[in-house]
Design a protein around this motif. Structure first.
Motif, mmCIF file in Angstrom:
data_model
loop_
_atom_site.group_PDB
_atom_site.id
_atom_site.type_symbol
_atom_site.label_atom_id
_atom_site.label_comp_id
_atom_site.label_asym_id
_atom_site.label_seq_id
_atom_site.Cartn_x
_atom_site.Cartn_y
_atom_site.Cartn_z
ATOM 1 N N ARG A 114 -42.871 -29.349 -28.567
ATOM 2 C CA ARG A 114 -42.003 -30.026 -27.601
ATOM 3 C C ARG A 114 -40.949 -30.841 -28.333
ATOM 4 O O ARG A 114 -41.253 -31.795 -29.023
ATOM 5 C CB ARG A 114 -42.837 -30.930 -26.689
ATOM 6 N N MET A 117 -34.767 -30.145 -26.934
ATOM 7 C CA MET A 117 -34.314 -29.118 -25.997
ATOM 8 C C MET A 117 -35.287 -28.981 -24.827
ATOM 9 O O MET A 117 -34.865 -28.770 -23.684
ATOM 10 C CB MET A 117 -34.150 -27.769 -26.701
ATOM 11 N N THR A 118 -36.572 -29.113 -25.087
ATOM 12 C CA THR A 118 -37.567 -29.037 -24.013
ATOM 13 C C THR A 118 -37.397 -30.203 -23.056
ATOM 14 O O THR A 118 -37.471 -30.035 -21.830
ATOM 15 C CB THR A 118 -38.991 -29.050 -24.606
ATOM 16 N N ARG A 121 -34.286 -29.652 -21.015
ATOM 17 C CA ARG A 121 -34.545 -28.632 -19.994
ATOM 18 C C ARG A 121 -35.321 -29.231 -18.823
ATOM 19 O O ARG A 121 -35.061 -28.908 -17.665
ATOM 20 C CB ARG A 121 -35.323 -27.474 -20.617
ATOM 21 N N SER A 122 -36.271 -30.118 -19.126
ATOM 22 C CA SER A 122 -37.035 -30.785 -18.065
ATOM 23 C C SER A 122 -36.122 -31.664 -17.213
ATOM 24 O O SER A 122 -36.234 -31.686 -15.981
ATOM 25 C CB SER A 122 -38.144 -31.642 -18.673
ATOM 26 N N ALA A 124 -32.849 -31.309 -16.795
ATOM 27 C CA ALA A 124 -31.971 -30.428 -16.008
ATOM 28 C C ALA A 124 -32.721 -29.837 -14.824
ATOM 29 O O ALA A 124 -32.209 -29.801 -13.697
ATOM 30 C CB ALA A 124 -31.414 -29.318 -16.901
ATOM 31 N N GLY A 125 -33.958 -29.383 -15.060
ATOM 32 C CA GLY A 125 -34.754 -28.802 -13.981
ATOM 33 C C GLY A 125 -35.057 -29.801 -12.884
ATOM 34 O O GLY A 125 -34.993 -29.491 -11.691
ATOM 35 N N PHE A 166 -36.110 -22.649 -13.719
ATOM 36 C CA PHE A 166 -36.692 -23.826 -14.375
ATOM 37 C C PHE A 166 -38.148 -24.061 -13.987
ATOM 38 O O PHE A 166 -38.933 -24.547 -14.793
ATOM 39 C CB PHE A 166 -35.869 -25.080 -14.060
ATOM 40 N N VAL A 170 -39.799 -19.946 -16.471
ATOM 41 C CA VAL A 170 -40.039 -20.445 -17.828
ATOM 42 C C VAL A 170 -41.401 -21.115 -17.986
ATOM 43 O O VAL A 170 -41.765 -21.511 -19.094
ATOM 44 C CB VAL A 170 -38.944 -21.440 -18.273
#
Length: 201
Positions: A114, A117-118, A121-122, A124-125, A166, A170
């Motif tokens: 983790r 970027m992870t 992404r969280s 953004a989701g 998301f 993924v």
């Protein structure tokens, strides 16, 4: 009739985003969700009922198409939208603070893979799930009108697809469920297979 349904479905979209924020707050912060009786029934009545009330009141007060009445538009759409957006934004901040606190208190439970970027992404989701992309409409004025209208149109027309990407495509546990119950042949997993997933459940 067209204006009525346009107004109604627009408000239901906002309302369900607000209910998603409330659900997230109850699940992550309060952890009371499983103990609320008729939870989905209450959410359904709120999600479809409150917008209907607002539309009927707006229509009865204006006696004409709300699209032609600035006061009705700003009270029945913009103010409603701002209320939901503020709620979603507050829940977003509270949830992110809570998740950061959990991560800081339990570093040993964090996956070594983790990274930044992870986390991005969280974020953004979560933003897309809570409908925060509707906030682009607030900046669509003056010299910024055109770029923010484009951003608003792109992100909100793809909102359902991005939620799927998301929060379904993924996620390893969701893909595993697909392979267990929907796939066939070599792609299908036996129901009791889990490997590393069983350790987490």
């Amino acid at each position: 009739i067209t204006a009525f349904f346009l107004h109604y479905f627009l408000l239901t979209s906002f309302t369900w985003a607000g209910l998603e924020a409330l659900h997230m707050y109850l699940s992550i912060i309060q952890v009371f969700t499983p103990y609320l009786s008729r939870y989905m029934l209450k959410f359904t009545l709120i999600g479809w009922g409150i917008p209907l009330l607002v539309v009927i009141i707006t229509l009865s007060m204006t006696c004409n198409c709300w699209l032609r009445n600035n006061v009705a538009f700003y009270v029945g759409v913009v103010a409603y939208f701002l209320l939901i957006l503020v709620l979603c934004l507050l829940v977003f901040i509270v949830v992110m603070v809570q998740l950061a606190r959990i991560k800081r208190q339990n570093p040993q439970n964090q996956s070594p893979n983790r990274g930044l970027m992870t986390d991005l992404r969280s974020i953004a989701g979560l933003s897309i799930l809570l409908g925060l992309t509707w906030g682009f409409a607030l900046f669509a004025w003056g010299p910024l009108y055109l770029p923010f209208v484009y951003l608003f149109s792109i992100f909100n027309s793809l909102q359902g697809f991005l939620v799927f990407v998301f929060h379904c495509a993924v996620k390893e546990n969701v893909r595993r469920q697909w392979r267990t119950y929907l796939c066939c042949g070599r792609l299908r997993l036996p129901e009791n297979s889990g490997g590393a997933w069983d350790k987490h459940t």
